[in-house]
Motif scaffolding. Sequence first.
Motif, short mmCIF file in Angstrom:
data_model
loop_
_atom_site.label_atom_id
_atom_site.label_comp_id
_atom_site.label_asym_id
_atom_site.label_seq_id
_atom_site.Cartn_x
_atom_site.Cartn_y
_atom_site.Cartn_z
N LYS A 306 0.77 -1.38 -0.03
CA LYS A 306 0.00 0.11 -0.03
C LYS A 306 0.78 1.19 -0.10
O LYS A 306 0.58 2.46 -0.69
CB LYS A 306 -0.75 0.01 1.38
CG LYS A 306 -2.09 -0.80 1.10
CD LYS A 306 -3.42 -0.47 1.79
CE LYS A 306 -3.11 0.22 3.11
NZ LYS A 306 -4.10 0.38 4.09
N ASN A 307 2.25 0.96 0.58
CA ASN A 307 2.79 2.28 0.68
C ASN A 307 3.83 2.51 -0.44
O ASN A 307 4.56 3.63 -0.62
CB ASN A 307 3.78 2.32 1.72
CG ASN A 307 2.92 2.28 3.38
OD1 ASN A 307 2.15 2.88 3.13
ND2 ASN A 307 3.55 1.78 4.20
N LEU A 308 3.66 1.68 -1.61
CA LEU A 308 4.46 1.97 -2.76
C LEU A 308 3.70 3.02 -3.65
O LEU A 308 3.14 2.55 -4.55
CB LEU A 308 4.66 0.61 -3.60
CG LEU A 308 5.60 -0.48 -2.95
CD1 LEU A 308 5.63 -1.80 -3.60
CD2 LEU A 308 6.98 0.03 -2.57
N THR A 309 3.95 4.25 -3.55
CA THR A 309 3.16 5.25 -4.00
C THR A 309 3.35 5.28 -5.60
O THR A 309 2.44 5.64 -6.25
CB THR A 309 3.30 6.68 -3.58
OG1 THR A 309 4.69 6.65 -3.54
CG2 THR A 309 2.89 6.74 -1.98
N TYR A 310 4.57 4.91 -6.13
CA TYR A 310 4.79 5.17 -7.53
C TYR A 310 4.13 4.00 -8.25
O TYR A 310 3.54 4.37 -9.37
CB TYR A 310 6.33 5.01 -7.97
CG TYR A 310 6.56 5.55 -9.27
CD1 TYR A 310 6.22 6.79 -10.14
CD2 TYR A 310 7.03 4.65 -10.20
CE1 TYR A 310 6.61 7.00 -11.14
CE2 TYR A 310 7.24 4.70 -11.47
CZ TYR A 310 7.18 5.90 -12.22
OH TYR A 310 7.13 6.15 -13.46
N LEU A 311 4.26 2.92 -7.40
CA LEU A 311 3.63 1.71 -8.25
C LEU A 311 2.08 1.76 -8.26
O LEU A 311 1.46 1.72 -9.27
CB LEU A 311 3.62 0.36 -7.20
CG LEU A 311 3.12 -0.78 -7.92
CD1 LEU A 311 3.62 -1.46 -9.22
CD2 LEU A 311 3.29 -2.08 -7.10
N SER A 312 1.32 2.64 -7.27
CA SER A 312 0.02 3.00 -7.29
C SER A 312 -0.35 3.82 -8.42
O SER A 312 -0.98 3.72 -8.91
CB SER A 312 -0.32 3.31 -5.83
OG SER A 312 -1.64 4.13 -5.96
N ALA A 313 0.59 4.96 -8.58
CA ALA A 313 0.48 5.73 -9.57
C ALA A 313 0.41 5.11 -11.16
O ALA A 313 -0.20 5.48 -11.97
CB ALA A 313 1.55 6.90 -9.56
N VAL A 314 1.27 4.02 -11.09
CA VAL A 314 1.56 3.36 -12.41
C VAL A 314 0.00 2.74 -12.70
O VAL A 314 -0.48 2.80 -13.87
CB VAL A 314 2.41 2.45 -12.35
CG1 VAL A 314 2.46 1.61 -13.62
CG2 VAL A 314 3.95 3.20 -12.55
N PHE A 315 -0.66 2.10 -11.66
CA PHE A 315 -1.81 1.67 -12.10
C PHE A 315 -2.87 2.54 -12.41
O PHE A 315 -3.99 2.21 -13.12
CB PHE A 315 -2.20 0.58 -10.87
CG PHE A 315 -1.34 -0.70 -10.90
CD1 PHE A 315 -1.31 -1.41 -12.06
CD2 PHE A 315 -0.63 -1.08 -9.82
CE1 PHE A 315 -0.54 -2.77 -12.07
CE2 PHE A 315 0.00 -2.41 -9.67
CZ PHE A 315 0.11 -3.16 -10.93
N LYS A 316 -2.95 3.61 -11.60
CA LYS A 316 -3.80 4.74 -11.78
C LYS A 316 -3.72 5.19 -13.19
O LYS A 316 -4.72 5.44 -13.91
CB LYS A 316 -3.79 5.90 -10.76
CG LYS A 316 -4.12 5.76 -9.54
CD LYS A 316 -3.95 7.07 -8.74
CE LYS A 316 -4.59 6.87 -7.32
NZ LYS A 316 -3.73 7.70 -6.21
N GLU A 317 -2.48 5.54 -13.89
CA GLU A 317 -2.56 5.83 -14.86
C GLU A 317 -2.75 4.72 -16.02
O GLU A 317 -3.39 5.17 -17.01
CB GLU A 317 -0.80 6.21 -15.19
CG GLU A 317 -0.60 7.10 -16.35
CD GLU A 317 -1.10 8.38 -16.46
OE1 GLU A 317 -2.05 8.70 -15.62
OE2 GLU A 317 -0.84 9.24 -17.33
#
Length: 460
Positions: A306-317
Motif C-alpha cells: 500500500k505504501n508503494l506510491t509510484y507503483l500505485s500511480a502506475v496502475f492509476k495511469e
Amino acid sequence: MPVREGSLFGLGTILKVVKISKASRLLEANFSRFQKMQTKTFSMMTNGQSVIYTIDPENVRAMLVTQFDSWELSALRKTAYTRLLGHGIFTTDGDAWKHSRAMLKPSFTRGEIGNVEMLERHSESLIKAIRLQQDQNSVDLGDLFFRMTTDFATEYLFGEPTESLERGVEDGFCEAFSGGLKYIGKLSRVGRLGLFFGRTKFQAERRYLYNFIDRYVRRTLEDAKDGAKFPSRHTFLHELSRQTNDVVRIRTELLNILIAGRDTTASLLTNTWHVLSHRPDIVARLRKEIASDLPPQKRPTFEELKNLTYLSAVFKESLRLHPVIPLNTREATVPTTLPKGGGPDGTQPVFVAKGQPVIYSSYAMQRDKNVFGDDAEEFHPERWLDTDEGKGIRPGFSYMPFNAGPRICLGQQLALMEASYVTVRLLQEFESIEARDNRPWTEEIGVTCVNKYGAKVALA
Ligand code: HEM
C-alpha cells in the motif's frame, strides 16, 4: 441537446458498431465523435431507440450517485449477461441486487484481501510458467495473467484453484469461461443480432461451466449437511452455502463474482505490462522504489504494498488511459433529467424518457485535456504524485475506473493488491524486460477491455 443523425431505426448505427469493433476502433471513434461535435452530451438513434451519449462528469455522477434510484442497468446488458450469469449481482437491480451485494460483502474484508500467502503461491506458479517458456525468446504475459487470475479467483471464491497455469490450453474451465464471456460481451453491444453467431459453441461452453461449478457446490453442500467443519479461511462458496442450499442460486452468484474477479485484474496487468515493456524509464523508477522500500527479495506485505506510491500511480495511469471497463450504460426507471447537456450552450438539464439508455465513456472522460492537461494522451504516472511543488491530480468524477456510488466495485482493493503483488514479484525475479511486440496498444473489447496483442516480452 445536439442530435446526431442516425440511419432509419438506428440499424445502420449497430452495423457500424460491428464494423468499428472488428477494426478495434470503437473507443476512439466514440471519443472523436464528441470532439468533432464539440459537445459532452448528444443523442442518436441506435438499434431502434433514441440513446443519449455523455461524457459529462455531472451527468455520470447523477446516474451513479445523486439520482441512483432513478436508474438501473441497461436491458441490453441484463438480457445478454443473464444468458450465462443468471440473476446475480451483475444482472439485477433493486432488492435482488441489494441481496446479492449483502451476501458478497463478507468475502471482501480486510483480512481476506490481505491474504498474501495465496498471492505468493500463484505468483510462484506464474514465474515457473514464464521460465518454462523462456527459451522461446518471447512470452505472452497476457495469456499467463488470464490463467493466473483464473487460479487466484477460483481459490479465493471456491477454496480450490483450477490450476490453469499448469494445465495451459488443456484447462477446459479457462477456455470455456473465455469463450462464454466473449459471446455475452458481443450480445451486450449488438443485441439480438449477435445471437446468430456462435450460439452452439456458447451453449456447450455454458454446459461445461455449469457442470464444473456444480460439482464444487454439491460437495460443499454435502459437507455442510454432514456437519463437516469448513476450513478456517472464509470463501465465498462457504458463505453462500450457509445462506442457501439452492445449487443454481449459489452457482449463479459464483459465476457473477468470477466474471468480476478474473478478466478485470488480468486486463489491468496485461495493459500495464504492455506499457512497462516499452518504458524502461518507468521500470527503473519502480525498481528504485521497490529496492528502497523492501529488503532484497523480501516478499511484500499488504501494508508495504500500500505504501508503494509510484507503483500505485502506475496502475492509476494504466486505468486512466486503458480503462478495463471503458464504456457503461444505465437506463432511466422513471421520466427524469440529467443535469447537463440541454439549452443552447449545454449547461441546462436534459429530459430523459423512462427506459431511455444513456451510454457513458470513461475512456473519453479520462482523456479530457481540460482535466488532465495537454499531455492527457501520454502515459505519465507522475501526474498522480504529491511533490514539494504541489499536489498530484484529483480529477473527481472525471476519473472513475471502479465506478462510484452504491454500485461501486466491491473488488477494487483486492484487484489492486493482486496486481501490485504480482508486479513487484516479477520485477524482483527478472532483471531485464524487453518488448517483443512494437504494435501500439489496441483495444479488444469483450466483457473487459485489454490490449489485443497481449503483453509479449522477453524476461531475463
Ligand atoms: C482492475 C480491476 C477491476 C476494475 C477496473 C473493476 C471495475 C468495476 C466497475 C467499473 C464496476 C461497475 C460495473 C457497473 O455497475 O456497471 C465493478 C463492479 C463490481 N466489481 Fe469490479 N473491477 C475490478 C476488479 C474486481 C475484482 C477483482 C472483483 C472481485 C473479485 C470485483 C468485483 C466487483 C463486483 C462484485 C461488482 C458489482 C458491484 C455492484 O453492482 O454492486 N471487481 N467493477
